[in-house]
Design a protein around this motif. Structure first.
Motif, PDB file in Angstrom:
ATOM      1  N   CYS B  16       0.847  -1.184   0.000  1.00  0.00           N
ATOM      2  CA  CYS B  16       0.000   0.000   0.000  1.00  0.00           C
ATOM      3  C   CYS B  16       0.881   1.233   0.000  1.00  0.00           C
ATOM      4  N   CYS B  45      -3.963   1.012  -1.529  1.00  0.00           N
ATOM      5  CA  CYS B  45      -4.353   0.544  -0.188  1.00  0.00           C
ATOM      6  C   CYS B  45      -4.403  -0.976  -0.256  1.00  0.00           C
ATOM      7  N   CYS B  70      -1.054  -1.006   5.874  1.00  0.00           N
ATOM      8  CA  CYS B  70      -0.911  -0.326   7.153  1.00  0.00           C
ATOM      9  C   CYS B  70      -1.404  -1.247   8.268  1.00  0.00           C
ATOM     10  N   CYS B  75      -5.129   2.379   8.573  1.00  0.00           N
ATOM     11  CA  CYS B  75      -5.311   2.507   7.122  1.00  0.00           C
ATOM     12  C   CYS B  75      -5.646   3.948   6.785  1.00  0.00           C
TER      13      CYS B  75
HETATM   14  S1  FES Z   1      -3.820   2.672   2.935  1.00  0.00           S
HETATM   15 FE1  FES Z   1      -2.440   1.207   3.745  1.00  0.00          FE
HETATM   16  S2  FES Z   1      -3.842  -0.431   4.057  1.00  0.00           S
HETATM   17 FE2  FES Z   1      -5.242   1.091   3.428  1.00  0.00          FE
END
Ligand code: FES
Ligand code: SF4
Ligand code: SF4
Ligand code: SF4
Ligand code: SF4
Ligand code: SF4
Lengths: 317, 143, 358
Positions: B16, B45, B70, B75
């Motif tokens: 991500c 993401c 993340c 996130c």
């Molecule tokens: S932005 Fe990194 S997991 Fe959603």
């Protein structure tokens, strides 16, 4: 007999709906085919017996008018799932539920009778199907030639209905039996499982009957198996591409497959494709205690999350 | 430098943009030594990672696939990794059913500041894939 | 040399081995419950008792074939310039289709008119067709859905076969049909067929009687009124789920798609089967689709086979009545029933039935 009760119910609802979807005899004694009843005279064409296997609910999302439909216990799970996903309007559907004691797998019957042409079929009162061929009559216990889903059926009585044609039946099959086949298959080694799928999927002709017959494959004409951009699947006929298609079907059905078995029933090459989806269901049950198509207020597990997932543990390297 | 000298394997990483790609960057800037088998694909993401990306990669040549986003609750889009976690866990459990070793697929969470952790993840995962050896799911077969 | 042959049952495999010496022999083999044409090898289980699930069409007309490979090359002198190199593999081995049913063989004659008997023959199909010997097995009994006699064929119809076998008690009576087919009588395990001629003819006649003819007259006359009436189609096929089973299993469907698939300057042009039952078949780049509904697509399928093809090719029907589209349709759509309702006599019957209804 349920047949008369089904007919009665249809006669009752027909004035309120555009059409009622049920079954009629197909091209030979073993096959039934959908019947769309619009006028009372057509009710006589209806049949109701253990050959009424097809899950008719797959027509519902594409019909805009008010319709009636005849469903078995398992078929009603599709309706429940549609409701969970907002794919149908409950107000526009009149459900005639029929408590079910199990249906017949045409493929299994054909295997039993050595794929002989069938001259006629009858049912006796002891739960048998009698199949006439030029080599004589064969009497088979329906329980021996039922689709796998019936052997472990938990919902013989429809979960949702407006009319019930017959008395409710309670399942006498243990709950654990439902995913037993999956657990057993999973005990094989990786190599065995790989070899099994390679052998099975190699037969696939990518006719997409499994997808088009699947009530929960709602993308249909926009399936990513056929898009050019992105080009998920090549036009080559390699095993890789066939494999990929089935992974698409399985993953898109994650936590949505109602285990109606249509994909497997319709496959002209007899590939056990429902197994892939059932495996995911086994995991959904284990991870989220979720079972598709049983609770109209439920939410498919891939459509939601918990901030703290009780059953998902971080994987260590 | 690959783990086994001279023999790189193909590992695809979906990272991500906000955390893990940053973490990989931190590791790079800090000059942490890492194996070079990993090919990174940046995604907005972890919620963008369709489990089928992983399948397609494994079927068409990758020996291992790593997904990293993340940490839960961090996130950039609030919920992306919560959805990802469910989908990727589902996939991890499906893979062995079709004969693919689930160890070839790993998903984890690494933040932008965790350069060291990133180095560890890449090294450990690459080691694991080297232990497992190349994957030959691909078999051309005219029917 | 006698004009007919006889192959004792116990020598069938020897005969196939003999044929396999200089050709790839495709024969119906059992895999689980499924019968599929596979290259013959000792570990396979042959199955002659029923028509194969999928016809042998892919032997001559593969589901997916590379027409040529291409590669873009940079000019070493001038990097602005690119050239493209094309490579086509036109080698085709000798092939035998063994124990196909007569309808399957007849299916190829429907392709021949399109792919060979034109000003621009298709070199890929032509070469495969020419390199293939087709030995059929006449049907002793119709399978569910069969209606070959309704479309001018029959369980021992020889059009398209190079030689035909007819099963008798202890062996197979063999009739050569083409010059190519005559040659197989030379094989050592083939005995003189003349003592069996009469028995074989009786068996064939009996089989012919057993096949249903869903159409009233020998000449199929499609009612244009009905054919062009959308309501007829909507009613007839509202149950169709629009998959590819009927077309992909059909020994007379031949529509194809051509795609270029490439990555980093290298790729191939592929021809693969397509199916008029798919939404994408007529989807245009503008996103307009002239056949957006299932019934329109089904109308095309029937139209192609029973109206357009006959118009173009002297009345020949592009259906051999093999019954596969009926047997394997997920929802049991019966093309023979639909076509018989479409004929002028069928139309009359429906009108009377229809007025009784109202
Ligand atoms: S932005 Fe990194 S997991 Fe959603
Ligand atoms: S699964 Fe249950 S409800 Fe469905 S057909 Fe079988 S017995 Fe009937
Ligand atoms: S129905 Fe069977 S043959 Fe057709 S695409 Fe599905 S698995 Fe393949
Ligand atoms: S995947 Fe198969 S079993 Fe599941 S809902 Fe679709 S057709 Fe039914
Ligand atoms: S007729 Fe049957 S096999 Fe053909 S597209 Fe319709 S549902 Fe599929
Ligand atoms: S249309 Fe149906 S019956 Fe006719 S050749 Fe094709 S598959 Fe066979």
């Amino acid at each position: 007999m349920s047949t008369e009760k089904v007919k009665e119910a249809i006669a009752k609802i027909l004035p309120d709906v555009e059409t009622v979807i049920c079954y009629q005899q197909g091209f030979d004694g073993l096959h039934t085919t959908p019947l769309f009843i619009k006028i009372p005279e057509e009710i006589n064409g209806l049949i109701w017996n253990p050959l009424c296997v097809q899950n008719l609910t797959s027509y519902l999302p594409s019909i805009k008018k008010k319709v009636g439909i005849v469903v078995k216990g398992c078929d009603s799970r599709t309706i429940v799932q549609y409701l969970q996903e907002g794919l149908i309007d409950r107000e526009k559907i009149v459900i005639i539920g029929v408590p079910c004691t199990g249906v017949v797998s045409v493929k299994k019957v054909l295997r039993e009778i050595g794929h002989q042409p069938v001259a006629g079929v009858a049912f006796d009162d002891n739960g048998n199907i009698v199949v006439k061929t030029s080599k004589g009559d064969r009497t088979l216990a329906i329980a021996d030639v039922c689709p796998d889903k019936c052997a472990t059926c938990q919902y013989p009585t429809p979960i949702v209905y407006d009319y019930l044609a017959g008395d409710p039946i309670k399942s006498d099959k243990p709950k654990e039996s439902v995913h037993e086949d999956i657990r057993q298959f999973d005990e094989k080694t990786l190599e065995e499982k790989k070899a099994y799928w390679e052998k099975e999927l190699e037969k696939c002709i990518r006719c997409y009957a499994c997808r088009n017959a699947c009530p929960m494959c709602i993308c249909q004409d926009s399936c990513i198996a056929e898009t050019r951009e992105p080009h998920w699947i090549s036009q080559k006929l390699s095993l890789t591409e066939k494999f990929m298609f089935h992974m698409i079907h399985a993953v898109h059905l994650a936590g949505r497959c109602v285990e109606c078995g249509e994909c497997e029933r319709v496959c002209p090459m007899d590939i056990p494709v429902a197994k892939l989806k059932k495996k995911i269901n086994t995991e959904m049950k284990e991870l989220f205690n979720y079972e598709p198509g049983v609770d109209p207020d439920g939410k498919p597990p891939m459509y939601t999350f918990n901030v703290d997932e009780v059953k998902i543990k971080e994987h260590k390297l | 430098m690959s783990v086994v000298a001279g023999k790189e394997l193909r590992i695809v990483g979906f990272l991500c943009n906000w955390c893990s790609y940053g973490g990989a960057d931190t590791a790079g800037v800090s000059r942490f030594k890492q194996p070079t088998d990993l090919r990174i694909i940046k995604v907005p993401c972890s919620g963008r990672v369709d489990p089928l990306f992983v399948v397609r990669a494994l079927l068409t040549g990758a020996d291992g696939v790593l997904v990293s986003g993340c940490h839960p609750r961090d996130c950039h889009y609030t919920d992306g990794n919560f959805y990802a976690r469910r989908r990727l866990e589902m996939l991890k459990r499906l893979l062995p059913f079709v004969g693919i070793d689930e160890r070839r697929f790993h998903y984890t969470w690494v933040s932008a500041s965790e350069g060291q952790k990133w180095q560890q993840v890449v090294t450990d995962f690459t080691n694991r894939i080297h232990q497992l050896g190349p994957l030959h799911v691909k078999k051309e077969n005219e029917g | 040399m006698p004009d007919t042959g006889y192959l004792p049952k116990e020598k069938v495999k020897d005969f196939m081995r003999e044929l396999a010496k200089d050709a790839v022999v495709y024969a119906p083999c059992l895999e689980g419950d499924t019968v599929i044409f596979r290259p013959f090898s000792e570990e396979r289980t042959l199955c002659f008792d029923r028509p194969a699930n999928s016809p042998p069409k892919s032997v001559i007309y593969p589901q997916s074939e590379q027409l040529f490979a291409f590669e873009y090359k940079k000019d070493p002198e001038d990097h602005q310039k690119m050239s493209v190199e094309l490579k086509a593999d036109t080698n085709v081995p000798g092939m035998v289709i063994f124990a196909a049913r007569p309808c399957d063989a007849r299916g190829f004659t429907i392709y021949d008119r399109v792919f060979i008997d034109t000003d621009t023959p298709d070199p890929y199909y032509k070469k495969r067709r020419e390199n293939t010997l087709i030995v059929t097995l006449s049907c002793a009994e119709p399978s569910p859905g069969c209606f070959c006699v309704g479309v001018g064929g029959g369980p021992a119809h020889k059009e398209g076969s190079d030689a035909m076998m007819t099963e008798l008690e202890g062996g197979y009576f063999i009739e050569p049909v083409s010059e190519k087919g005559k040659a197989i009588l030379n094989k050592s395990m083939i005995e003189d067929g003349s003592p069996y001629l009469q028995k074989a003819q009786e068996a064939q006649a009996k089989a012919h009687e057993a096949v249903k003819n869903p159409f009233e007259t020998d000449k199929l006359k499609i009612s244009q009124d009905l054919f062009n009436n959308d309501a007829f189609w909507e009613e007839a096929v509202s149950k169709c789920v629009s998959c590819g089973a009927c077309t992909y299993l059909c020994p007379t469907c031949y529509c194809f798609n051509i795609t270029d698939e490439q990555a980093s300057g290298k790729g191939e042009r592929i021809r693969s089967w397509d199916a008029c039952m798919f939404f994408h078949f007529t989807l245009e780049a503008s996103t307009h689709n002239p056949r957006p509904t299932r019934f329109q697509r089904f109308k095309n399928r029937v139209g192609h086979k029973f109206v357009y093809y006959p118009e173009k090719y002297d009345g020949a029907i592009a259906c051999c009545g093999c019954g596969r589209c009926i047997r394997y349709c997920p929802v049991s759509v019966d093309i023979s029933e639909i076509v018989s309702n479409l004929t002028e006599s069928g139309q009359k019957q429906q009108q009377t039935a229809g007025s009784a209804k109202k």
